[in-house]
Design a protein around this motif. Structure first.
Motif, PDB file in Angstrom:
ATOM      1  N   TYR A 121       4.949   6.617  12.983  1.00  0.00           N
ATOM      2  CA  TYR A 121       6.305   6.154  12.680  1.00  0.00           C
ATOM      3  C   TYR A 121       7.276   7.326  12.594  1.00  0.00           C
ATOM      4  CZ  TYR A 121       4.089   1.674  11.821  1.00  0.00           C
ATOM      5  OH  TYR A 121       3.382   0.512  11.970  1.00  0.00           O
ATOM      6  N   ARG A 163       6.819   3.595   4.629  1.00  0.00           N
ATOM      7  CA  ARG A 163       7.547   3.033   5.768  1.00  0.00           C
ATOM      8  C   ARG A 163       8.849   2.375   5.312  1.00  0.00           C
ATOM      9  NH1 ARG A 163       2.475  -0.123   7.772  1.00  0.00           N
ATOM     10  NH2 ARG A 163       3.957  -1.471   8.839  1.00  0.00           N
ATOM     11  N   GLU A 190      -1.736   6.341   9.525  1.00  0.00           N
ATOM     12  CA  GLU A 190      -0.895   5.164   9.714  1.00  0.00           C
ATOM     13  C   GLU A 190       0.581   5.551   9.826  1.00  0.00           C
ATOM     14  OE1 GLU A 190       0.970   1.895   6.678  1.00  0.00           O
ATOM     15  OE2 GLU A 190      -1.168   2.338   6.444  1.00  0.00           O
ATOM     16  N   ILE A 191       1.014   6.530   9.020  1.00  0.00           N
ATOM     17  CA  ILE A 191       2.428   6.865   8.926  1.00  0.00           C
ATOM     18  C   ILE A 191       2.897   7.806  10.027  1.00  0.00           C
ATOM     19  CG2 ILE A 191       4.127   8.102   7.501  1.00  0.00           C
ATOM     20  CD1 ILE A 191       3.651   5.348   6.539  1.00  0.00           C
ATOM     21  N   GLY A 218       1.034   3.594   2.236  1.00  0.00           N
ATOM     22  CA  GLY A 218       1.633   3.761   3.557  1.00  0.00           C
ATOM     23  C   GLY A 218       2.776   2.796   3.796  1.00  0.00           C
ATOM     24  N   GLU A 219       2.637   1.562   3.331  1.00  0.00           N
ATOM     25  CA  GLU A 219       3.710   0.574   3.491  1.00  0.00           C
ATOM     26  C   GLU A 219       4.947   0.978   2.695  1.00  0.00           C
ATOM     27  OE1 GLU A 219       0.905  -3.384   4.274  1.00  0.00           O
ATOM     28  OE2 GLU A 219       1.503  -2.824   2.228  1.00  0.00           O
ATOM     29  N   SER A 237       0.853  -1.193   0.000  1.00  0.00           N
ATOM     30  CA  SER A 237       0.000   0.000   0.000  1.00  0.00           C
ATOM     31  C   SER A 237       0.888   1.242   0.000  1.00  0.00           C
ATOM     32  CB  SER A 237      -0.893   0.011   1.238  1.00  0.00           C
ATOM     33  OG  SER A 237      -0.105   0.238   2.409  1.00  0.00           O
ATOM     34  N   GLU A 287      -5.646  13.101  13.799  1.00  0.00           N
ATOM     35  CA  GLU A 287      -4.364  13.609  13.318  1.00  0.00           C
ATOM     36  C   GLU A 287      -3.886  14.829  14.096  1.00  0.00           C
ATOM     37  OE1 GLU A 287      -7.522  15.083  10.287  1.00  0.00           O
ATOM     38  OE2 GLU A 287      -7.129  13.288  11.487  1.00  0.00           O
ATOM     39  N   ALA A 306      -6.438   7.999   5.830  1.00  0.00           N
ATOM     40  CA  ALA A 306      -6.191   6.772   6.588  1.00  0.00           C
ATOM     41  C   ALA A 306      -4.716   6.402   6.570  1.00  0.00           C
ATOM     42  CB  ALA A 306      -7.031   5.624   6.012  1.00  0.00           C
ATOM     43  N   ARG A 307      -4.068   6.548   5.401  1.00  0.00           N
ATOM     44  CA  ARG A 307      -2.648   6.209   5.295  1.00  0.00           C
ATOM     45  C   ARG A 307      -1.788   7.233   6.051  1.00  0.00           C
ATOM     46  NH1 ARG A 307      -5.299   2.922   3.513  1.00  0.00           N
ATOM     47  NH2 ARG A 307      -5.046   2.351   5.691  1.00  0.00           N
ATOM     48  N   LYS A 308      -2.203   8.522   6.039  1.00  0.00           N
ATOM     49  CA  LYS A 308      -1.479   9.524   6.811  1.00  0.00           C
ATOM     50  C   LYS A 308      -1.508   9.169   8.291  1.00  0.00           C
ATOM     51  CE  LYS A 308      -2.307  13.457   3.720  1.00  0.00           C
ATOM     52  NZ  LYS A 308      -2.958  14.787   3.575  1.00  0.00           N
TER      53      LYS A 308
END
Length: 367
Positions: free
Chosen positions: A174, A140, A170-171, A136-137, A134, A356, A166-168
């Motif tokens: 990290y 990473r 997720e990241i 986001g992956e 994805s 966020e 959603a991906r933001k």
């Protein structure tokens, strides 16, 4: 490590003339498109040769135009994270990480591959190729590749811009771990106030190629005179602690003794947080409100009022939770008698505080 930047350059209609020093941690270049953020980061990387300037990481000079010194990009020991992951499509995740490792000098202090893989949560992805990841992956993995090159500095040019919300979400955690657990300083480009509030150790606000403000995120975002991304970005950053998670889906925070409710977050009870509250999400009353659906009502005193060029004004309210900002009309401020020293109540809708806008507190930073 610390970064010193002095740059002068003309590119099209942009006249860049900036100077700032960046301490360890995440230094965010913040401003609208065209303000000079990417020009600065590309000059630091060696992808653009400015007409004048000097950049150094501690005592290592990357370039000094006046002295005729110019290190080529591959000798600067920088990690660059782009908007897209830019992974090699024919290599697995493990091989992409190894490519970053290949660039690390033999005598450099290296991050453990296992530590980086664990920190970024990519252990289950090692045998996959980028086409199977994805967005986001991919980011990473790109972070891991940059870190394993043992850089003196990591450059991140709007690394979340190409991702959906959603991906933001997720990241972002990290990048917080990268800030808190790795000694490498990060120069991070964004025009998102939420990312500034979550990540920044310090902020360099840019307008038309000039530094409009420089300092901790809470100070820069609270200054409507700076407003590098517009008045909608103006807001407060409060320090809070998770008090409880409730069965109705709300999380209760303790902010200086005042209670703040927001939609349930994943942070455990007792954890200290930074919470951004946008000025446009705050309404004010000169008496304690009754019969409202809003759960967050903070009693305070007007600390200042700054009128804009239009009908609006930013009111600073000192509360037990910290300084809260409200964007109101000047007519409303006059009608409520909002002058310095006046008592008032700041009302914040629970649902106005988005996930966020909530992040881990930076050790050693206040306000």
């Amino acid at each position: 490590m610390s970064l010193s930047v002095r740059l002068t350059h003309r590119l099209g209609g942009l006249a860049l003339d900036t100077a700032f020093d960046a301490p360890p941690g995440v230094t965010v270049l913040f401003g609208r498109s065209g303000s000079g953020k990417t020009t600065i980061i590309n000059a630091v990387a060696g992808l653009l040769r400015p007409q004048a300037g000097r950049v150094a990481i501690d005592d290592r000079v990357l370039f000094d135009i006046a002295q005729g010194l110019w290190l080529p990009p591959h000798r600067r020991r920088l990690g660059y994270i782009f908007q897209e992951g830019r992974l090699f499509p024919h290599l697995t995740v493990r091989q992409n990480l190894a490519y970053g490792r290949w660039f690390a000098p033999r005598n450099a202090q290296r991050e453990s591959v296992d530590k980086v893989v664990e920190m970024l949560g990519i252990g289950h992805l090692l045998t996959r190729r980028p086409a199977m990841l994805s967005g986001g992956e991919k980011q990473r993995v790109a972070i891991g590749r940059a870190l394993l090159a043992s850089p003196r500095l990591i450059l991140a040019d709007e690394p979340l811009a190409a991702l959906d919300e959603a991906r933001k979400a997720e990241i972002l955690p990290y990048f917080e771990r990268l800030r808190d657990e790795v000694s490498v300083p990060i120069l991070y480009v964004t025009h998102s106030a939420a990312e500034v509030a979550r990540l920044a150790t310090s902020v360099v606000a840019l307008q038309d190629g000039k530094v409009a403000g420089h300092g901790p995120a809470a100070e820069v975002l609270a200054d409507p005179a700076v407003a590098p991304a517009g008045v909608r970005a103006v807001g407060a950053i409060l320090q809070a602690r998770v008090r409880a998670h409730h069965a109705d889906g709300l999380t209760e925070l303790d902010a200086g003794g005042d209670r703040l409710f927001l939609p349930r977050i994943s942070h455990p009870e007792g954890e200290e947080l930074r919470v951004r509250i946008a000025a446009q999400e705050v309404i004010l009353s000169n008496r304690k409100p009754e019969g409202l659906s809003a759960l967050n009502v903070l009693q305070g005193t007007v600390a200042g009022l700054r009128a804009g060029e239009g009908p609006g004004a930013i009111v600073s309210v000192r509360t037990r939770a910290g300084m809260v900002l409200a964007r109101v009309t000047r007519r409303s401020a006059d009608a409520l008698g909002l002058v310095e020293g006046a008592e008032c109540y700041a009302v914040v809708k629970t649902v106005a505080i988005a996930p966020e806008d909530v992040g881990g507190r930076i050790a050693g930073q206040e306000g």
